[in-house]
Write an enzyme that holds these catalytic residues in place. Structure first.
Site, short mmCIF file in Angstrom:
data_model
loop_
_atom_site.label_atom_id
_atom_site.label_comp_id
_atom_site.label_asym_id
_atom_site.label_seq_id
_atom_site.Cartn_x
_atom_site.Cartn_y
_atom_site.Cartn_z
N LYS A 184 50.24 -0.36 -53.50
CA LYS A 184 51.43 -0.85 -54.24
C LYS A 184 52.58 0.13 -54.07
O LYS A 184 53.71 -0.27 -53.78
CB LYS A 184 51.09 -0.99 -55.72
N ASN A 185 52.28 1.42 -54.21
CA ASN A 185 53.36 2.42 -54.22
C ASN A 185 53.85 2.81 -52.83
O ASN A 185 54.80 3.58 -52.71
CB ASN A 185 52.92 3.65 -55.02
N CYS A 217 60.13 3.61 -69.91
CA CYS A 217 59.03 2.66 -69.97
C CYS A 217 57.98 3.30 -70.88
O CYS A 217 58.19 4.36 -71.47
CB CYS A 217 58.47 2.39 -68.58
N ARG A 260 61.74 8.47 -67.89
CA ARG A 260 61.90 8.11 -66.47
C ARG A 260 63.37 8.21 -66.01
O ARG A 260 63.96 7.24 -65.56
CB ARG A 260 61.36 6.72 -66.19
N VAL A 285 66.72 9.20 -63.64
CA VAL A 285 66.94 9.13 -62.19
C VAL A 285 67.98 10.15 -61.74
O VAL A 285 68.60 10.01 -60.68
CB VAL A 285 67.37 7.71 -61.74
N VAL A 301 58.79 11.53 -56.41
CA VAL A 301 58.39 10.57 -55.38
C VAL A 301 59.56 9.63 -55.07
O VAL A 301 60.00 9.52 -53.92
CB VAL A 301 57.15 9.77 -55.84
N ASP A 351 48.34 9.09 -61.82
CA ASP A 351 47.98 7.67 -61.89
C ASP A 351 46.48 7.45 -62.00
O ASP A 351 46.05 6.31 -62.15
CB ASP A 351 48.50 6.92 -60.65
N ARG A 363 50.36 -6.24 -62.71
CA ARG A 363 51.47 -5.59 -62.00
C ARG A 363 50.95 -4.77 -60.83
O ARG A 363 51.62 -4.60 -59.83
CB ARG A 363 52.23 -4.65 -62.94
C1 EPZ Z 1 56.11 7.19 -58.67
O1 EPZ Z 1 56.99 7.02 -59.76
C2 EPZ Z 1 55.02 6.14 -58.83
N1 EPZ Z 1 55.60 4.80 -58.80
C3 EPZ Z 1 54.29 6.34 -60.17
O2 EPZ Z 1 53.23 5.38 -60.24
C4 EPZ Z 1 53.69 7.75 -60.18
O3 EPZ Z 1 53.07 7.97 -61.42
C5 EPZ Z 1 54.79 8.78 -59.95
O4 EPZ Z 1 55.49 8.49 -58.70
C6 EPZ Z 1 54.24 10.20 -59.86
O5 EPZ Z 1 53.31 10.28 -58.83
C7 EPZ Z 1 55.91 4.26 -57.59
O6 EPZ Z 1 55.71 4.86 -56.55
C8 EPZ Z 1 56.50 2.88 -57.61
P1 EPZ Z 1 58.64 10.65 -59.95
P2 EPZ Z 1 58.42 7.81 -59.78
O7 EPZ Z 1 60.06 10.44 -59.63
O8 EPZ Z 1 58.95 7.89 -58.40
C9 EPZ Z 1 60.69 13.00 -63.52
C10 EPZ Z 1 51.94 3.67 -61.19
O9 EPZ Z 1 51.18 3.66 -62.16
N2 EPZ Z 1 61.96 12.60 -62.86
O10 EPZ Z 1 57.77 11.42 -59.00
O11 EPZ Z 1 59.24 7.22 -60.84
C11 EPZ Z 1 59.94 11.79 -64.08
O12 EPZ Z 1 60.40 11.45 -65.38
C12 EPZ Z 1 53.28 4.38 -61.28
O13 EPZ Z 1 51.69 3.14 -60.07
C13 EPZ Z 1 63.16 13.15 -63.31
O14 EPZ Z 1 63.17 13.93 -64.25
O15 EPZ Z 1 57.92 9.26 -60.25
C14 EPZ Z 1 58.51 12.29 -64.10
O16 EPZ Z 1 58.31 13.08 -65.26
C15 EPZ Z 1 53.53 4.97 -62.67
N3 EPZ Z 1 64.31 12.79 -62.69
C16 EPZ Z 1 58.44 13.19 -62.86
O17 EPZ Z 1 59.80 13.53 -62.54
C17 EPZ Z 1 64.35 11.92 -61.63
O18 EPZ Z 1 65.44 11.64 -61.09
C18 EPZ Z 1 57.82 12.51 -61.65
O19 EPZ Z 1 58.56 11.33 -61.41
C19 EPZ Z 1 63.12 11.37 -61.19
C20 EPZ Z 1 61.93 11.72 -61.80
#
Ligand code: EPZ
Length: 427
Positions: free
Chosen positions: A22-23, A124, A129, A131, A172, A314, A406
């Site tokens: 999915k990811n 969520c 979360r 950006v 990610v 995850d 999902r």
């Molecule tokens: C991806 O989410 C995955 N989703 C998530 O899987 C996964 O848990 C996560 O990476 C971590 O491995 C998809 O790939 C679609 P991050 P993402 O940006 O990209 C903070 C599932 O269950 N952060 O690596 O949103 C954030 O709040 C889902 O399949 C900022 O502060 O994760 C988190 O604490 C859930 N600022 C940490 O970094 C930002 O601009 C990691 O987030 C971006 C993120």
């Protein structure tokens, strides 16, 4: 409202086919925006989240089709996407709020069209979360950003220009957005402290198949030489390592013996390492991985979730279900998200002995869980309740199963085929 009903105690046996990731599928779908040519993705998972992104990409003008089984006729889905003419560059709130990964259209639309409006994804169940990492990095490529009424308005009228970017923390999604944007930027972009998840490697390899010039793939330092345009490609999505770990725990928690067909062991080492310490046995077999476990020997362990190649956040909820009946006291520290323990009170309703101290859950193993009605709250929390129900004494009813749909393709059917006493019920 759909729910899942499980009568626990059946040992799982047989073979389960692991679906495409999915990811990985989500960023690969977004990459179709970077070219007017046809992008074909094999081993495509049909899920709630991928359906949501199909809706969003169609809204933007991408032509999308689903072909039959792939060439080797293994009954996998194949999706074809062609962004010949992008008719809209706005991603509306009512779609983005359903799936935060919609933010992945930001980088490609900015690079291809020079303008994009995307709703802020909002928080969520598992956290706020933000950006900010995505936005700061795009600004350093020359994007002009404005936040108005919950929307990100991004412009790059003269295109994007490569530069050196160091992420202040591993993300990610931000790594994926920047890889896609930098592919069409002028000059060289260096991404330092980039995330190294296998899904990012998949995206980088697909972008290269489309004509991008990316080096350092698989490392935390990615170098992108921008090109003028990208062309189409046919790419096979890697197997879902989180689905793989989930079924490994389904086999282990029931004392079963299951073959995970298509599992890619090279993406699992932190998972197989931790699960082996608990007492789960892994054996590499033809095109897959065999998992078995003797329930009497489950041992407690301590884990902290980390960015890849560390133990994946995850899989945190799923391994907690397994550790609920391991001998001794385990500890799981969640270091990635600020609110990812919502499965704890539900597991406790099933008799688990778990207490939360700050960002750490302390699990005292008990001999057996008891079935109960429980509430799903987010994707991985939901599946941990299903896993607990497979092992528990008596009946477990998991409500709000739309969370599961999902991210897991045919979960009930796959578990039923392995011998679980499980069914879906619509009340
Ligand atoms: C991806 O989410 C995955 N989703 C998530 O899987 C996964 O848990 C996560 O990476 C971590 O491995 C998809 O790939 C679609 P991050 P993402 O940006 O990209 C903070 C599932 O269950 N952060 O690596 O949103 C954030 O709040 C889902 O399949 C900022 O502060 O994760 C988190 O604490 C859930 N600022 C940490 O970094 C930002 O601009 C990691 O987030 C971006 C993120």
């Amino acid at each position: 409202m759909e729910r899942i009903i499980i009568s626990g105690g059946s040992r799982l046996n047989g073979t389960v086919r692991i679906s495409g990731s999915k990811n990985a599928a989500l960023p690969l779908m977004a990459a179709s925006l970077l070219t007017e040519d046809l992008l074909i993705l094999e081993n495509f998972p049909r899920l709630g989240d991928t359906d949501t992104l199909v809706k969003l990409l169609s809204h933007l003008g991408v032509e999308i089709g689903f072909d039959g089984p792939s060439e080797d006729n293994t009954f996998e889905s194949v999706i074809s996407l062609r962004a010949a003419g992008i008719t809209d560059t706005a991603a509306p709130y009512d779609i983005v709020r359903k799936m935060r990964a919609s933010i992945l259209v930001l980088g490609p639309l900015l690079a291809r069209c020079g303008r994009v409006t995307v709703s802020l994804p909002g928080g969520c169940a598992i956290g706020t979360r933000p950006v900010d990492l995505h936005l700061a990095a795009l600004e350093s490529l020359g994007a002009q950003l404005a936040l108005r009424k919950g929307y990100i308005h991004a412009r790059a009228p003269k295109g994007l220009t490569g530069t050196n970017i160091r992420f202040s923390s591993v993300s990610v999604g931000a790594t994926e957005n920047l890889l896609m944007a930098a592919s069409l930027a002028k000059g060289t972009t260096i991404l330092e402290n980039a995330a190294r998840e296998p899904e990012i490697t998949d995206l980088a390899q697909c972008l290269c198949a489309m004509g991008a010039n990316i080096s350092g793939i698989g490392t935390s330092r990615l170098v992108v030489e921008g090109v003028n345009s990208l062309h189409g490609a046919r790419y096979r999505i890697l197997p879902d390592r989180i689905e793989t770990g989930t079924y490994a725990i389904a086999a282990a928690i029931t004392g079963g013996d299951v073959k995970l067909l298509n599992a890619d062991k090279s993406t699992l080492h932190s998972q197989t390492e931790s699960l082996s310490q608990v007492g789960v046995n892994f054996k590499t077999v033809d095109n897959g991985l065999n998992v078995s476990c003797d329930l009497s020997g489950l041992k407690s362990i301590s884990i902290t979730t980390q960015p890849y190649p560390g133990f994946p956040t995850d899989m945190q909820a799923q391994i907690m279900a397994l550790l609920s009946t391991a001998r001794g006291t385990s500890a799981i520290s969640e270091a990635i998200f600020e609110n990812r323990f919502m499965h704890v009170p539900e597991l406790c309703r099933m008799g688990a002995d778990i207490t939360i101290r700050g960002t750490t859950a302390i699990i005292n193993g008990i001999p057996r869980l008891k079935g109960a009605p429980v509430m799903a709250t987010d994707l991985r929390a939901s599946v941990s309740l299903v896993l607990a129900g497979l092992a528990a004494e008596g009946q477990t009813v998991v409500n709000r199963v739309y969370h599961l749909d999902r991210g897991y393709e045919c979960l009930v059917e796959k578990l039923f085929a392995l011998g679980a006493d499980i069914r879906r019920d619509d009340v």
